[in-house]
Design an enzyme around this catalytic site. Structure first.
Site, PDB file in Angstrom:
ATOM      1  N   HIS A 198       0.821  -1.191  -0.038  1.00  0.00           N
ATOM      2  CA  HIS A 198       0.095  -0.093   0.066  1.00  0.00           C
ATOM      3  C   HIS A 198       0.792   1.235   0.101  1.00  0.00           C
ATOM      4  O   HIS A 198       1.938   1.210   0.616  1.00  0.00           O
ATOM      5  CB  HIS A 198      -0.951  -0.173   1.237  1.00  0.00           C
ATOM      6  CG  HIS A 198      -1.874   1.054   1.320  1.00  0.00           C
ATOM      7  ND1 HIS A 198      -1.675   2.309   1.670  1.00  0.00           N
ATOM      8  CD2 HIS A 198      -3.202   0.979   1.066  1.00  0.00           C
ATOM      9  CE1 HIS A 198      -2.980   3.021   1.512  1.00  0.00           C
ATOM     10  NE2 HIS A 198      -3.814   2.151   1.066  1.00  0.00           N
ATOM     11  N   CYS A 236      -3.660   2.622  -4.556  1.00  0.00           N
ATOM     12  CA  CYS A 236      -4.812   3.502  -3.675  1.00  0.00           C
ATOM     13  C   CYS A 236      -4.736   4.737  -4.234  1.00  0.00           C
ATOM     14  O   CYS A 236      -3.896   5.620  -4.348  1.00  0.00           O
ATOM     15  CB  CYS A 236      -4.330   3.443  -2.245  1.00  0.00           C
ATOM     16  SG  CYS A 236      -5.357   4.343  -1.307  1.00  0.00           S
ATOM     17  N   HIS A 263      -7.675   0.349  -4.378  1.00  0.00           N
ATOM     18  CA  HIS A 263      -8.755   1.322  -3.384  1.00  0.00           C
ATOM     19  C   HIS A 263      -9.127   2.537  -4.152  1.00  0.00           C
ATOM     20  O   HIS A 263      -8.392   3.129  -4.856  1.00  0.00           O
ATOM     21  CB  HIS A 263      -7.825   1.654  -2.342  1.00  0.00           C
ATOM     22  CG  HIS A 263      -7.311   0.551  -1.395  1.00  0.00           C
ATOM     23  ND1 HIS A 263      -6.625   0.999  -0.350  1.00  0.00           N
ATOM     24  CD2 HIS A 263      -7.767  -0.835  -1.336  1.00  0.00           C
ATOM     25  CE1 HIS A 263      -6.296  -0.186   0.548  1.00  0.00           C
ATOM     26  NE2 HIS A 263      -6.948  -1.111   0.001  1.00  0.00           N
ATOM     27  N   ASP A 308     -13.124   3.060  -1.031  1.00  0.00           N
ATOM     28  CA  ASP A 308     -12.168   3.195   0.166  1.00  0.00           C
ATOM     29  C   ASP A 308     -13.033   4.048   1.227  1.00  0.00           C
ATOM     30  O   ASP A 308     -14.135   3.918   1.488  1.00  0.00           O
ATOM     31  CB  ASP A 308     -11.030   3.819  -0.345  1.00  0.00           C
ATOM     32  CG  ASP A 308      -9.912   3.696   0.792  1.00  0.00           C
ATOM     33  OD1 ASP A 308     -10.001   3.219   1.771  1.00  0.00           O
ATOM     34  OD2 ASP A 308      -8.599   3.994   0.324  1.00  0.00           O
ATOM     35  N   HIS A 309     -12.470   4.957   1.891  1.00  0.00           N
ATOM     36  CA  HIS A 309     -12.965   5.622   3.191  1.00  0.00           C
ATOM     37  C   HIS A 309     -14.407   6.286   2.569  1.00  0.00           C
ATOM     38  O   HIS A 309     -14.285   6.632   1.435  1.00  0.00           O
ATOM     39  CB  HIS A 309     -11.971   6.688   3.623  1.00  0.00           C
ATOM     40  CG  HIS A 309     -10.590   6.499   4.018  1.00  0.00           C
ATOM     41  ND1 HIS A 309      -9.700   7.139   4.045  1.00  0.00           N
ATOM     42  CD2 HIS A 309     -10.240   5.054   4.206  1.00  0.00           C
ATOM     43  CE1 HIS A 309      -8.529   6.455   4.273  1.00  0.00           C
ATOM     44  NE2 HIS A 309      -9.043   5.401   4.339  1.00  0.00           N
ATOM     45  N   TYR A 322     -14.583   4.364   7.872  1.00  0.00           N
ATOM     46  CA  TYR A 322     -15.220   3.071   7.317  1.00  0.00           C
ATOM     47  C   TYR A 322     -16.719   2.807   7.970  1.00  0.00           C
ATOM     48  O   TYR A 322     -16.823   1.666   8.423  1.00  0.00           O
ATOM     49  CB  TYR A 322     -14.123   2.163   8.238  1.00  0.00           C
ATOM     50  CG  TYR A 322     -12.908   1.812   7.273  1.00  0.00           C
ATOM     51  CD1 TYR A 322     -12.901   1.393   6.187  1.00  0.00           C
ATOM     52  CD2 TYR A 322     -11.824   2.649   7.640  1.00  0.00           C
ATOM     53  CE1 TYR A 322     -11.701   1.123   5.448  1.00  0.00           C
ATOM     54  CE2 TYR A 322     -10.831   2.655   6.863  1.00  0.00           C
ATOM     55  CZ  TYR A 322     -10.668   2.013   5.632  1.00  0.00           C
ATOM     56  OH  TYR A 322      -9.582   2.022   4.989  1.00  0.00           O
TER      57      TYR A 322
HETATM   58  C1  DNO Z   1      -6.530   2.997   4.961  1.00  0.00           C
HETATM   59  C2  DNO Z   1      -5.935   1.976   4.494  1.00  0.00           C
HETATM   60  C3  DNO Z   1      -4.701   1.560   5.013  1.00  0.00           C
HETATM   61  C4  DNO Z   1      -4.220  -0.004   4.408  1.00  0.00           C
HETATM   62  C5  DNO Z   1      -2.717  -0.137   4.847  1.00  0.00           C
HETATM   63  C6  DNO Z   1      -2.374  -1.430   4.220  1.00  0.00           C
HETATM   64  O1  DNO Z   1      -7.614   3.334   4.969  1.00  0.00           O
HETATM   65  O2  DNO Z   1      -5.872   2.089   3.274  1.00  0.00           O
HETATM   66  O3  DNO Z   1      -4.714   1.399   6.595  1.00  0.00           O
HETATM   67  O4  DNO Z   1      -5.047  -0.757   4.909  1.00  0.00           O
HETATM   68  O5  DNO Z   1      -1.997   0.855   4.926  1.00  0.00           O
HETATM   69  O6  DNO Z   1      -1.317  -1.969   4.972  1.00  0.00           O
END
Ligand code: DNO
Length: 345
Positions: A198, A236, A263, A308-309, A322
């Site tokens: 990531h 991401c 993501h 994602d978020h 989340y």
């Molecule tokens: C945040 C996530 C990160 C991700 C880690 C992967 O929302 O995208 O916490 O899970 O960095 O190791």
């Protein structure tokens, strides 16, 4: 491309039943949270988790994350023991049908924001990052709590860690990443598990601690360590897109063979190093989400994708970024983009 949703286990206020009802939701992305970082994820624990997910008609093929211990990132004399444990966890995961394992190499702090409940004009709350504010945060005494932060350290331990990393260069951190990958990749390849690193979030240095997975240059360097596709990437969009310097569609096409997990989220850049997490739509932020999906189609992406978020909407409370509702809207939007882009030749 298959759609997935991140779930934080039985204690998550968002339930598997909730998630299953999101249109075309196929997979759960999760981790084992009660095994200390550095120890082995046992076959039994993995089986139990897999069973809980499959009982609800969802698949479990992607782990996020199998964390890399600070010993490994720092290169202490305990790292070999932790690396052996990591390899054993990979074997146990492979035995249970896991195909992709996400990890990051961010020292101490995972993703970081300056405020978790910034109110947008529509009345929803969201996460924001303002570099001027972060500069004033003391990472040792801050009261902030983010889902990605390890809160098991005492203040003394944290202070020691932060000081040690502050004296470490980016090159030294790269050396430790290389040491880790040289050791675990043969197992990942043998077990056919794709590792997916990531990016650092945000993709620049914070708290005087080095961060190394930030841009095109970082990915080139990563692949120089080992160009096997199992040495892969979790792409991401929100992290990489926090800076206008990253051309996301170009990066997807350039590193396509290495991308196993995506993501998808949008951010609105409001300064050189400041951004607001918006809803997923292209219209809401600075990232062209349709172009992302188009590039994924171009590389014939067969991996897993997740919203994602999300913002907190409709009065929902819960884990920052989340909640259920806005991430579900994000999932539906991504489905629409995929359908639209796939209908074009
Ligand atoms: C945040 C996530 C990160 C991700 C880690 C992967 O929302 O995208 O916490 O899970 O960095 O190791």
């Amino acid at each position: 491309m298959e759609l997935s949703f991140r779930w934080y286990g039985e204690s998550d206020p968002v339930t598997l039943e909730n998630i299953k009802q999101i249109p075309d939701m196929r997979q759960i992305v999760t981790a084992i949270y009660d095994i200390p970082v550095g120890e082995v994820w046992s076959d039994e624990k993995i089986k139990e988790l897999k069973k809980a997910i499959e009982n609800k008609g969802l698949k479990f093929e992607v782990v996020e994350s199998l964390p890399v211990s600070e010993e490994i990132k720092l290169g202490t004399n305990k790292r070999d023991e932790h690396i052996d444990n990591y390899k054993q966890s990979l074997r146990n995961l492979a035995k249970n049908g896991i195909k992709t394992v996400t990890y990051n190499f961010m020292p101490v702090f995972d993703w970081t924001r300056s405020q978790l409940d910034y109110q947008l004009d529509d009345g929803s709350n969201t996460l924001i990052y303002d570099h001027e504010k972060v500069k004033d945060i003391d990472p040792i005494t801050t009261q902030m709590s983010l889902p990605g932060w390890d809160e098991s350290y005492s203040r003394e331990e944290l202070s020691h860690l932060v000081e040690t990393y502050r004296s470490m260069s980016e090159d030294e951190l790269w050396e430790n990443l290389k040491y880790f990958l040289d050791a675990v990749l043969p197992t990942a390849i043998e077990e056919d598990i794709d590792l997916a690193i990531h990016p650092d979030d945000p993709p620049w240095e914070i708290f005087g601690i080095p961060r190394i997975i930030k841009n095109e240059k970082s990915y080139k360097k990563l692949i120089e360590i080992n160009d096997n596709s199992h040495n892969g990437i979790c792409f991401c969009t929100g992290s990489l897109g926090s800076t206008a310097e990253n051309n996301l569609p170009k990066m997807i096409e350039q590193f396509g063979d290495y991308i196993h997990f995506v993501h998808m989220r949008n951010v609105k850049r409001v300064g050189e190093k400041s951004f607001i997490e918006t809803g997923h739509l292209t219209k809401n932020g600075s990232i062209d989400m349709k172009e992302i999906v188009k590039s994924l189609k171009k590389i014939n992406f067969k991996g897993t994708i997740r919203p994602d978020h999300g913002r907190m909407i409709w009065g929902e409370t819960g884990k920052a970024g989340y909640g259920l509702y806005d991430r579900a809207l994000g999932a539906t939007y991504i489905n629409g983009l995929i359908e639209g882009v796939e209908s074009i030749d």
